[in-house]
Scaffold this motif. Structure first.
Motif, short mmCIF file in Angstrom:
data_model
loop_
_atom_site.label_atom_id
_atom_site.label_comp_id
_atom_site.label_asym_id
_atom_site.label_seq_id
_atom_site.Cartn_x
_atom_site.Cartn_y
_atom_site.Cartn_z
N LEU A 2 -82.72 -35.17 -59.64
CA LEU A 2 -83.65 -35.24 -60.97
C LEU A 2 -85.01 -35.64 -60.69
O LEU A 2 -85.05 -36.89 -60.29
CB LEU A 2 -82.94 -35.49 -62.25
N LEU A 3 -86.11 -35.26 -60.94
CA LEU A 3 -87.48 -35.71 -61.04
C LEU A 3 -88.02 -35.42 -62.29
O LEU A 3 -88.14 -34.23 -62.62
CB LEU A 3 -87.97 -35.14 -59.78
N ILE A 4 -88.48 -36.46 -62.93
CA ILE A 4 -89.18 -36.08 -64.19
C ILE A 4 -90.42 -36.94 -64.37
O ILE A 4 -90.78 -37.84 -63.85
CB ILE A 4 -88.44 -36.80 -65.32
N HIS A 54 -84.71 -30.49 -60.09
CA HIS A 54 -83.25 -30.69 -60.15
C HIS A 54 -82.56 -30.08 -59.30
O HIS A 54 -82.61 -29.02 -58.87
CB HIS A 54 -83.10 -30.50 -61.68
N LYS A 55 -81.34 -30.73 -59.02
CA LYS A 55 -80.34 -30.29 -58.28
C LYS A 55 -78.76 -30.94 -58.91
O LYS A 55 -78.57 -32.00 -59.08
CB LYS A 55 -80.39 -30.91 -56.89
N ASN A 56 -78.21 -29.79 -59.41
CA ASN A 56 -76.82 -30.01 -59.83
C ASN A 56 -76.98 -31.09 -61.02
O ASN A 56 -76.08 -31.91 -61.09
CB ASN A 56 -75.85 -30.60 -58.99
N ALA A 57 -77.77 -30.82 -61.82
CA ALA A 57 -78.32 -32.09 -62.90
C ALA A 57 -77.39 -32.33 -63.84
O ALA A 57 -77.22 -33.41 -64.51
CB ALA A 57 -79.52 -31.66 -63.42
N ALA A 96 -85.01 -27.45 -70.71
CA ALA A 96 -85.55 -28.54 -70.07
C ALA A 96 -85.41 -28.50 -68.19
O ALA A 96 -86.16 -28.75 -67.68
CB ALA A 96 -84.95 -30.21 -70.26
N LEU A 97 -84.33 -27.63 -67.89
CA LEU A 97 -83.88 -27.55 -66.69
C LEU A 97 -84.23 -26.14 -66.27
O LEU A 97 -84.12 -25.72 -65.33
CB LEU A 97 -82.35 -27.70 -66.65
#
Length: 345
Positions: free
Chosen positions: A89-91, A101-104, A73-74
């Motif tokens: 996070l953007l979904i 994502h950033k440091n998700a 997913a990432l």
């Protein structure tokens, strides 16, 4: 005349001091006198965190897991977007596809964004028309908690308590709901508040795992910092996606203001803490429909938000940002998400 004014000022100061001391007692007693915390992970010795600088809280957080599903997913190419947040996070809420994502998967503290999960658990167990009588559990919250203004003896519907929790971020409402549901699960209407809250947090963690939030541990129904409590931007995204499926939650978080009228005639005005839906705010965005803010000393400024597009909803998760950053970060991600979704066929 001057003596009378000084006397009045002195009395007001004493009143404020006594009021704050009254609410501070639960937190003070936990920190100074070794009284067991309201919350319990396993052994009833994990207290709330009033001062993160004096606690090695990271030692209580395990190594984060990354399943193949999450890794896949990432595995997206991030756009060149800069955010202040430590994790984001953007979904695409329709497909569940991660757009940014950033440091998700890095551990963060959820603060009041945890109240989204609290709301989901409540709706699993309660009808919104159920009436709840408020008890002394509202006096257990730490002195510096956000409050809706509930009092012991008040009677409210579950729907109104959800409003009181999600709009002004009332920790008192979160406690009242947790005790109500906890007693239901225990099948004991007279169970003490602490036992009911512990049972409720168990339900929170069960719900989180069901939603695929594998790197989370919730110890407080209001998200107040606690040793052993943590989550990730990815996990909070999973929880946020589920919240978007709830008509009750999405209806409430769209409200800018509302007023609750109680059976005893008392009214309780409520204001939403989300600047993105406030038309008087410089951060107002007409497409945004919620969801929840969060702020603590350890969590920083957080915001889980969603916006409408012509292809569905896009969900943004901002964790541990700055005061203005959480609004700017969210708008930046939501703008990108709306653009991507509008161009996708």
């Amino acid at each position: 005349m001057k003596k009378n004014i000084n006397l009045i000022i002195s009395l007001l100061c004493i009143t404020v001091f006594v009021h704050n001391l009254f609410y501070a007692v639960p937190l003070i007693s936990q920190n100074l006198y070794g009284v067991q915390a309201v919350y319990a992970k396993a052994d009833d010795t994990l207290p709330l965190i009033s001062d993160g600088s004096s606690v090695d809280y990271m030692s209580y957080i395990p190594e984060m897991k990354c399943s193949r599903q999450v890794e896949k997913a990432l595995s997206v190419r991030n756009p060149e977007i800069s955010v202040d947040a430590k994790a984001a996070l953007l979904i695409d809420a329709k497909t569940g596809k991660v757009l940014y994502h950033k440091n998700a998967l890095e551990p963060i503290f959820p603060a009041s964004t945890a109240k989204i999960l609290t709301a989901l658990v409540v709706l699993d167990w309660c009808k919104t028309s159920e009436v709840v009588k408020i008890g002394n559990e509202v006096n257990l919250i730490p002195y510096d908690s956000s409050r809706a203004g509930l009092r012991a003896g008040d009677k409210l519907k579950v729907y109104n308590l959800l409003e009181a929790m999600l709009l002004p971020s009332g920790n008192d409402a979160a406690y009242a709901l947790a005790v109500h549901v906890g007693r239901k699960e225990l099948k004991d209407n007279k169970a003490d508040a602490m036992s009911a809250i512990r049972e409720f947090t168990r339900l929170m963690n069960d719900k989180a795992r069901d939603l695929g939030a594998e790197n989370s541990c919730f110890i407080s129904p209001d998200g107040y910092d606690a040793i052993g409590q943590y989550s990730t931007a990815y996990d909070m995204g999973r929880i946020g996606l589920q919240a978007l499926k709830s008509k009750t939650i999405t209806k409430i978080v769209k409200e800018r203001t509302t007023t609750i009228k109680m059976a005893n005639g008392r009214t309780l005005p409520l204001w939403n803490t989300n600047a993105l839906i406030n038309k008087d705010s410089v951060w107002y965005e007409s497409h945004v429909i919620g969801l929840k803010t969060g702020t603590t000393s350890l969590a920083g400024r957080c915001l889980i938000s969603a916006a409408q597009t012509d292809k569905g909803l896009v969900l943004s998760v901002i964790m541990n940002s700055s005061s203005q950053g959480r609004w700017n970060d969210s708008l930046r991600l939501l703008k990108y998400g709306r653009k991507v979704m509008s161009t996708n066929k």
